[in-house]
Scaffold this motif. Sequence first.
Motif, PDB file in Angstrom:
ATOM      1  N   ALA A  28       0.702  -1.100   0.264  1.00  0.00           N
ATOM      2  CA  ALA A  28       0.205   0.254   0.044  1.00  0.00           C
ATOM      3  C   ALA A  28       0.928   1.037   0.122  1.00  0.00           C
ATOM      4  CB  ALA A  28      -0.820   0.004   1.016  1.00  0.00           C
ATOM      5  N   ILE A  29       0.863   2.207  -1.105  1.00  0.00           N
ATOM      6  CA  ILE A  29       1.682   3.561  -0.989  1.00  0.00           C
ATOM      7  C   ILE A  29       0.465   4.413  -0.798  1.00  0.00           C
ATOM      8  CG2 ILE A  29       2.559   4.664  -2.464  1.00  0.00           C
ATOM      9  CD1 ILE A  29       3.784   1.316  -2.612  1.00  0.00           C
ATOM     10  N   VAL A  52      -1.389  -3.810  -5.384  1.00  0.00           N
ATOM     11  CA  VAL A  52      -0.734  -2.469  -5.005  1.00  0.00           C
ATOM     12  C   VAL A  52      -2.450  -1.420  -4.914  1.00  0.00           C
ATOM     13  CG1 VAL A  52       0.734  -0.439  -5.645  1.00  0.00           C
ATOM     14  CG2 VAL A  52       1.266  -2.593  -6.347  1.00  0.00           C
ATOM     15  N   THR A  53      -2.441  -1.247  -3.489  1.00  0.00           N
ATOM     16  CA  THR A  53      -3.162   0.108  -3.345  1.00  0.00           C
ATOM     17  C   THR A  53      -2.442   1.469  -3.019  1.00  0.00           C
ATOM     18  OG1 THR A  53      -4.507  -2.198  -2.809  1.00  0.00           O
ATOM     19  CG2 THR A  53      -5.165   0.081  -1.629  1.00  0.00           C
ATOM     20  N   ALA A  54      -3.320   2.251  -3.354  1.00  0.00           N
ATOM     21  CA  ALA A  54      -3.153   4.150  -3.093  1.00  0.00           C
ATOM     22  C   ALA A  54      -3.410   4.072  -2.086  1.00  0.00           C
ATOM     23  CB  ALA A  54      -2.849   4.555  -4.560  1.00  0.00           C
ATOM     24  N   LEU A  55      -3.211   5.008  -1.110  1.00  0.00           N
ATOM     25  CA  LEU A  55      -3.843   5.621  -0.567  1.00  0.00           C
ATOM     26  C   LEU A  55      -3.356   6.995  -0.041  1.00  0.00           C
ATOM     27  CD1 LEU A  55      -2.401   2.987   3.118  1.00  0.00           C
ATOM     28  CD2 LEU A  55      -4.896   3.231   0.851  1.00  0.00           C
ATOM     29  N   THR A  56      -4.403   7.123   0.116  1.00  0.00           N
ATOM     30  CA  THR A  56      -4.753   9.117  -0.524  1.00  0.00           C
ATOM     31  C   THR A  56      -5.518   9.746   0.630  1.00  0.00           C
ATOM     32  OG1 THR A  56      -4.331   9.177  -2.431  1.00  0.00           O
ATOM     33  CG2 THR A  56      -5.450  11.133  -1.810  1.00  0.00           C
ATOM     34  N   VAL A  57      -5.013  10.919   1.140  1.00  0.00           N
ATOM     35  CA  VAL A  57      -6.389  11.256   1.918  1.00  0.00           C
ATOM     36  C   VAL A  57      -6.851  13.157   1.703  1.00  0.00           C
ATOM     37  CG1 VAL A  57      -5.356  13.673   4.200  1.00  0.00           C
ATOM     38  CG2 VAL A  57      -4.199  11.235   4.080  1.00  0.00           C
ATOM     39  N   LYS A  58      -8.527  12.675   1.964  1.00  0.00           N
ATOM     40  CA  LYS A  58      -9.245  13.914   1.437  1.00  0.00           C
ATOM     41  C   LYS A  58      -8.978  14.725   2.994  1.00  0.00           C
ATOM     42  CE  LYS A  58     -13.361  16.115   0.113  1.00  0.00           C
ATOM     43  NZ  LYS A  58     -14.587  15.765  -0.912  1.00  0.00           N
ATOM     44  N   SER A  59      -8.852  16.028   3.059  1.00  0.00           N
ATOM     45  CA  SER A  59      -8.473  16.833   3.947  1.00  0.00           C
ATOM     46  C   SER A  59      -9.354  18.514   4.024  1.00  0.00           C
ATOM     47  CB  SER A  59      -7.661  16.837   5.242  1.00  0.00           C
ATOM     48  OG  SER A  59      -6.196  17.703   4.794  1.00  0.00           O
ATOM     49  N   PRO A  60      -9.618  19.235   4.615  1.00  0.00           N
ATOM     50  CA  PRO A  60      -9.767  20.768   4.711  1.00  0.00           C
ATOM     51  C   PRO A  60      -8.472  21.232   4.397  1.00  0.00           C
ATOM     52  CG  PRO A  60     -10.589  19.805   6.754  1.00  0.00           C
ATOM     53  CD  PRO A  60     -10.017  19.013   6.608  1.00  0.00           C
ATOM     54  N   TYR A  61      -7.544  20.956   4.501  1.00  0.00           N
ATOM     55  CA  TYR A  61      -5.827  21.832   4.183  1.00  0.00           C
ATOM     56  C   TYR A  61      -5.385  21.245   2.783  1.00  0.00           C
ATOM     57  CZ  TYR A  61      -4.498  17.651   6.985  1.00  0.00           C
ATOM     58  OH  TYR A  61      -4.531  16.561   7.585  1.00  0.00           O
ATOM     59  N   ILE A  62      -6.065  20.191   2.419  1.00  0.00           N
ATOM     60  CA  ILE A  62      -5.756  19.651   1.269  1.00  0.00           C
ATOM     61  C   ILE A  62      -7.054  20.247   0.093  1.00  0.00           C
ATOM     62  CG2 ILE A  62      -5.568  17.646  -0.600  1.00  0.00           C
ATOM     63  CD1 ILE A  62      -4.119  16.083   2.351  1.00  0.00           C
ATOM     64  N   PRO A  63      -5.942  20.879  -0.371  1.00  0.00           N
ATOM     65  CA  PRO A  63      -7.531  21.983  -2.433  1.00  0.00           C
ATOM     66  C   PRO A  63      -7.724  20.705  -2.724  1.00  0.00           C
ATOM     67  CG  PRO A  63      -5.138  22.912  -2.476  1.00  0.00           C
ATOM     68  CD  PRO A  63      -4.832  21.279  -1.376  1.00  0.00           C
ATOM     69  N   ASP A  64      -8.630  20.799  -3.568  1.00  0.00           N
ATOM     70  CA  ASP A  64      -9.663  19.520  -3.913  1.00  0.00           C
ATOM     71  C   ASP A  64      -8.229  19.407  -5.248  1.00  0.00           C
ATOM     72  OD1 ASP A  64     -11.538  19.147  -2.416  1.00  0.00           O
ATOM     73  OD2 ASP A  64     -13.308  20.691  -3.273  1.00  0.00           O
ATOM     74  N   TRP A  65      -8.008  20.125  -5.925  1.00  0.00           N
ATOM     75  CA  TRP A  65      -7.939  19.827  -7.599  1.00  0.00           C
ATOM     76  C   TRP A  65      -6.718  18.997  -7.137  1.00  0.00           C
ATOM     77  CZ3 TRP A  65      -2.238  20.687  -7.954  1.00  0.00           C
ATOM     78  CH2 TRP A  65      -2.277  21.713  -7.259  1.00  0.00           C
ATOM     79  N   GLU A  66      -5.868  18.831  -5.736  1.00  0.00           N
ATOM     80  CA  GLU A  66      -4.991  17.719  -5.893  1.00  0.00           C
ATOM     81  C   GLU A  66      -5.200  16.500  -5.749  1.00  0.00           C
ATOM     82  OE1 GLU A  66      -1.638  18.819  -2.417  1.00  0.00           O
ATOM     83  OE2 GLU A  66      -2.167  20.884  -3.720  1.00  0.00           O
ATOM     84  N   VAL A 115      -4.019  -0.806   6.591  1.00  0.00           N
ATOM     85  CA  VAL A 115      -3.344  -2.384   6.312  1.00  0.00           C
ATOM     86  C   VAL A 115      -3.795  -3.625   6.602  1.00  0.00           C
ATOM     87  CG1 VAL A 115      -1.001  -2.817   4.853  1.00  0.00           C
ATOM     88  CG2 VAL A 115      -1.854   0.198   4.493  1.00  0.00           C
ATOM     89  N   THR A 116      -3.384  -3.249   7.949  1.00  0.00           N
ATOM     90  CA  THR A 116      -3.650  -4.539   8.902  1.00  0.00           C
ATOM     91  C   THR A 116      -4.601  -4.875   8.450  1.00  0.00           C
ATOM     92  OG1 THR A 116      -1.775  -3.315  10.022  1.00  0.00           O
ATOM     93  CG2 THR A 116      -2.975  -5.557  11.396  1.00  0.00           C
ATOM     94  N   GLU A 117      -5.556  -4.463   8.493  1.00  0.00           N
ATOM     95  CA  GLU A 117      -7.176  -4.931   8.392  1.00  0.00           C
ATOM     96  C   GLU A 117      -7.354  -5.421   7.121  1.00  0.00           C
ATOM     97  OE1 GLU A 117      -9.848  -1.620   9.079  1.00  0.00           O
ATOM     98  OE2 GLU A 117      -9.308  -1.742  11.891  1.00  0.00           O
ATOM     99  N   ASN A 118      -7.363  -4.782   6.241  1.00  0.00           N
ATOM    100  CA  ASN A 118      -6.959  -5.650   4.797  1.00  0.00           C
ATOM    101  C   ASN A 118      -6.274  -6.039   4.477  1.00  0.00           C
ATOM    102  OD1 ASN A 118      -9.776  -4.398   3.280  1.00  0.00           O
ATOM    103  ND2 ASN A 118      -8.947  -2.377   4.922  1.00  0.00           N
ATOM    104  N   HIS A 119      -5.259  -7.242   4.983  1.00  0.00           N
ATOM    105  CA  HIS A 119      -3.912  -7.549   4.064  1.00  0.00           C
ATOM    106  C   HIS A 119      -2.833  -6.793   2.723  1.00  0.00           C
ATOM    107  CE1 HIS A 119      -5.193 -10.253   8.118  1.00  0.00           C
ATOM    108  NE2 HIS A 119      -6.868  -9.760   7.055  1.00  0.00           N
TER     109      HIS A 119
END
Length: 123
Positions: A28-29, A52-66, A115-119
């Motif tokens: 998981a990256i 492979v799984t990509a892990l991305t964060v959506k939060s108030p301090y990350i612009p929607d375009w990113e 990652v642990t829960e989903n092996h």
Amino acid sequence: MIILRESIVSIEKENRLVSLLKEFGSAAIAFSGGVDSTYLLKVAQLSLKNKVTALTVKSPYIPDWELEEAKELVRQIGVSHKIFEMGIADSIKHNPADRCYLCKNILFKTMKEFVTENHLGVL
């Protein structure tokens, strides 16, 4: 596989990365959409195919375009993608000096649990 500019050092480093990824078997990256995580995600995809799984964060301090750009890059690379919706943690609301450490610590604990829960292998 050579993604980096060809030099003996870069080829050796990339070959070592490929070997490590194959030893892990799946990964998981933590994926921001920046140059470093995009490179790592692509090498992982070429090395591990559909493990492979990509892990991305959506939060108030990350612009929607990113976030949209990150989604598109993951789609082009062709791996699964998990987006974590995270608010602003109480521990960083008052802007302490160590806010980056605190935020990343929360973020990576959340990702590691997923990652642990989903092996999914290594993070």
